[in-house]
Motif scaffolding. Structure first.
Motif: not given
Ligand SMILES: Cc1cc2nc3c(=O)[nH]c(=O)nc-3n(C[C@H](O)[C@H](O)[C@H](O)COP(=O)(O)OP(=O)(O)OC[C@H]3O[C@@H](n4cnc5c(N)ncnc54)[C@H](O)[C@@H]3O)c2cc1C
Ligand code: SF4
Ligand code: SF4
Length: 416
Positions: A275-290, A304-310
């Motif tokens: 029901t709830q899926v979150s992704v903590v990232y610095m950059d999302i790198r999905t090259y080419d067809r991805y 999507f949350v840009r940041g860091r787990v503290s």
């Protein structure tokens, strides 16, 4: 007759090189340290870019339409492939084109050509087990440290006489004209990355471990559950760049972890009713067809949350309270989740240095480097020495297969 080509590692890259060289009439010796071929790809469940269940991954171009089980026939029935399981390279000497290679060949307790997987030995003794219903070669494996009376009985009663409990490991020296290194990668176990508490709570897992939870052949039959108590995992938080892009661990970007995280985020939201899926990232790198994985996951409601787990605080009910610093909003967010998934770095296998040093090869962050970094031939890593797949650094399966085919083409050209 020319000397055989030695291929070290029977993951997707090594298998592709072995099958295609053998199909071209060349003798190959394929050395694999484990009791099953396939490498890491065996544990992926669904694989991008086709989202096929990996068990059904397409074979090679010479066997169109024949799926993964082709490896069984190709590897064990192809007379030009000498497959040595449970085996490792001990030492390489000689000169380019005329290598002399000392192998440690593990004890062959079960002959895969004879075993029909009838299951009799598994019933008789805990020392026998089936690694996976899809393992290749299709045979049970035997663990001598668990030997019991039932094992002896199984040896006597095995209908095809496939078991030999007296088998010993041996040493063998072979000659090889060329060496192909396809020793692959290892998913970093982030036990010493303190901030993520990996290894301290069962509901903190890596992406490969999540793939095993999602796999219908796994323990939970493919249901998304918490390892702690088997209860449904409804809320999932993933964190990217664990051990990658980090001077304390690996400075490089592991290149494919954004894609496999998004693949999993899509599966858990679309097929497992998270029901709830979150992704903590610095950059999302999905090259080419991805890039489509990123678009699809946004459309499915992945946050999507840009940041860091503290901060991570386990609760008595096995949930995890996680505080994340959101660097775009400049504020702290609180999550309560069932599963915390770490997108861990792809690192070189522990002993990759041994081969690199033995052959005097270049190393790039522990992976094998091209002999001439300025050349386009990254698969040529020495004189009569080649590498393909993730032995060269993080890569997806299609790239690993393409590199294996480039190696085949180089070796065939050199023989003309
Ligand atoms: C979580 C996760 C999800 C992924 N999902 C996807 C996906 O959906 N699609 C995709 O395309 N890719 C995916 N990948 C990447 C994929 O796993 C790799 O591209 C692929 O497995 C690389 O194959 P390989 O043959 O290079 O290496 P490996 O699979 O690592 O195989 C190397 C083999 O060499 C053997 N070996 C190592 N050292 C020695 C030695 N010294 N002697 C003898 N044998 C040795 C190993 O036992 C192993 O069998 C994913 C990776 C991860 C971590
Ligand atoms: S009893 Fe023999 S044939 Fe049957 S699974 Fe065991 S080793 Fe294989
Ligand atoms: S691919 Fe994504 S998660 Fe992996 S290291 Fe690069 S940016 Fe980080």
């Amino acid at each position: 007759m020319s000397k055989p080509v030695l291929i070290i590692g029977a993951g997707v890259a090594g298998m592709t090189a072995a099958v295609e060289l053998a199909d071209s009439g060349m003798q190959t010796i394929l050395v694999e340290r484990l009791s099953t071929v396939g490498g890491n790809a065996l544990d992926l469940y669904k694989a991008f870019p086709t989202d096929d269940c990996f068990y059904c991954f397409e074979g090679n171009r010479r066997r169109p339409g024949i799926r993964k089980c082709f490896y069984r026939s190709a590897l064990t029935d192809q007379p030009n492939i000498d497959l040595k399981m449970n085996s490792e390279v001990d030492e390489i000497s000689g000169t380019p084109g005329q290598f002399s290679v000392k192998l440690k060949v593990g004890a062959q307790y079960v002959d895969p050509m004879r075993c029909t997987m009838c299951g009799l030995c598994i019933e008789k003794s805990d020392a026998f087990r089936l690694l996976s219903p899809q393992c290749q070669p299709q045979a049970v494996v035997y663990d001598p440290s668990k030997q019991d009376d039932g094992a002896k009985q199984a040896e006597e009663e095995c209908p095809t006489k496939a078991i030999d409990l007296s088998a010993q490991s041996t040493e063998e020296t072979i000659k090889a004209s060329d060496i192909v290194i396809a020793t692959g990668y290892h998913e970093m176990q982030p036990t010493n990355v303190d901030e993520y508490s990996y290894g301290k709570h069962p509901n903190i897992v890596t992406q490969l471990e999540l793939a095993q939870i999602l796999d219908p052949l796994g323990k939970s039959g493919g249901s998304l559950v918490r390892p702690s108590d088997g209860k449904p995992a409804k809320r999932v938080l993933m964190v990217q760049c664990v051990g990658s892009r980090d001077e304390n661990y690996y400075p490089y970007c592991s290149k494919i972890c954004c894609i496999f995280a998004l693949k999993h985020a899509n599966i858990v939201t679309q097929e497992r009713n998270a029901t709830q899926v979150s992704v903590v990232y610095m950059d999302i790198r999905t090259y080419d067809r991805y890039e489509r994985y990123y678009r699809e996951s946004r459309e499915s409601g992945v946050e999507f949350v840009r940041g860091r787990v503290s901060l991570i605080t386990p609760r008595e009910d096995n949930t995890l309270d996680i505080v994340v610093y959101d660097s775009l909003l400049d504020k702290y967010l609180k999550f309560s989740v069932d599963l915390f998934v770490l997108s861990s770095a792809l690192e070189p296998p522990a002993d990759s240095n041994k081969i690199i040093e033995n052959l005097g090869l270049k190393s790039v962050s522990g992976f094998i480097g091209a002999a001439d970094p300025a050349s386009e031939n990254e698969v040529v890593v020495g004189d009569h020495v080649y590498a393909c797949g993730t032995a060269l650094g993080p890569a997806e399966i299609p790239e690993s297969v393409t590199q294996a085919r480039a190696v085949v083409s180089k070796i065939l050209q050199s023989r003309k």
